[in-house]
Design a protein around this motif. Structure first.
Motif, PDB file in Angstrom:
ATOM      1  N   ALA A  84      76.555  79.423 119.508  1.00 39.33           N
ATOM      2  CA  ALA A  84      75.573  80.171 119.236  1.00 39.33           C
ATOM      3  C   ALA A  84      74.664  79.712 118.009  1.00 39.33           C
ATOM      4  O   ALA A  84      73.660  79.714 118.218  1.00 39.33           O
ATOM      5  N   ARG A 130      72.633  76.605 119.369  1.00 37.08           N
ATOM      6  CA  ARG A 130      71.401  77.190 120.070  1.00 37.08           C
ATOM      7  C   ARG A 130      70.334  77.767 119.356  1.00 37.08           C
ATOM      8  O   ARG A 130      69.046  77.597 119.710  1.00 37.08           O
ATOM      9  N   GLU A 131      70.753  78.573 118.159  1.00 36.73           N
ATOM     10  CA  GLU A 131      69.826  79.281 117.403  1.00 36.73           C
ATOM     11  C   GLU A 131      69.267  78.357 116.323  1.00 36.73           C
ATOM     12  O   GLU A 131      68.088  78.853 115.824  1.00 36.73           O
TER      13      GLU A 131
END
Length: 154
Positions: free
Chosen positions: A65, A68-69
């Motif tokens: 995560a 990705r962020e």
């Protein structure tokens, strides 16, 4: 309850260690004491293994995560948690994810590893556990066994 000692179980009893304790309390134990000790150690080890497996999965998901962020341009605050000749590991508090800064990255920034003190140094300053670093996310490496986030100094 009528017992000198008390323990509480959720209902129904779902874990084998709970069942063993329940049988002991009710006097239904047919195992010799040495076998009980071995069973207790086995149950404890299985519990530790399960906890580590769960931690491994959550760590992998958080790292995915984060990769990705978080854009590579974003500067992150990280605290040093360990170091060796290979580099150092820092944790980004906002994500509770660890990042690896390689020895090459540190040396490119002017740091040198002190074998006597087992730490990275730069012109009189020392990176110790808890030291704050400004880093950027460089890349994520992933295989079946491990997910690793690599960082560079900001």
């Amino acid at each position: 309850l009528g017992y000198e000692s008390y323990t509480h179980f959720t209902s129904p009893i779902r874990r084998y260690p709970d069942l063993l304790a329940h049988r002991l309390l009710l006097g239904e134990n047919t195992q010799p004491e040495a076998a009980l000790a071995a069973l207790g150690e086995h149950c404890s080890q299985r519990s530790r293994d399960a906890r580590m497996s769960e931690r491994w999965v959550w760590d992998k998901l958080k790292k995915r995560a984060m990769a990705r962020e978080v854009s590579p341009e974003k500067v992150l605050c990280a605290h040093v948690v360990s170091q060796s000749r290979r580099g150092l590991r820092a944790v980004v508090a906002a994500w509770q994810c660890s990042l690896l800064l390689s020895a090459e990255e540190l040396m490119d920034a002017g740091y040198r590893y002190d074998d006597d003190k087992e730490c990275w140094k730069l012109e009189g300053s020392v990176l110790e556990s808890g030291s704050l670093l400004q880093v950027r996310l460089a890349r994520m490496e992933e295989d079946r066994a491990k997910t690793e986030l690599h960082a560079q100094l900001a």
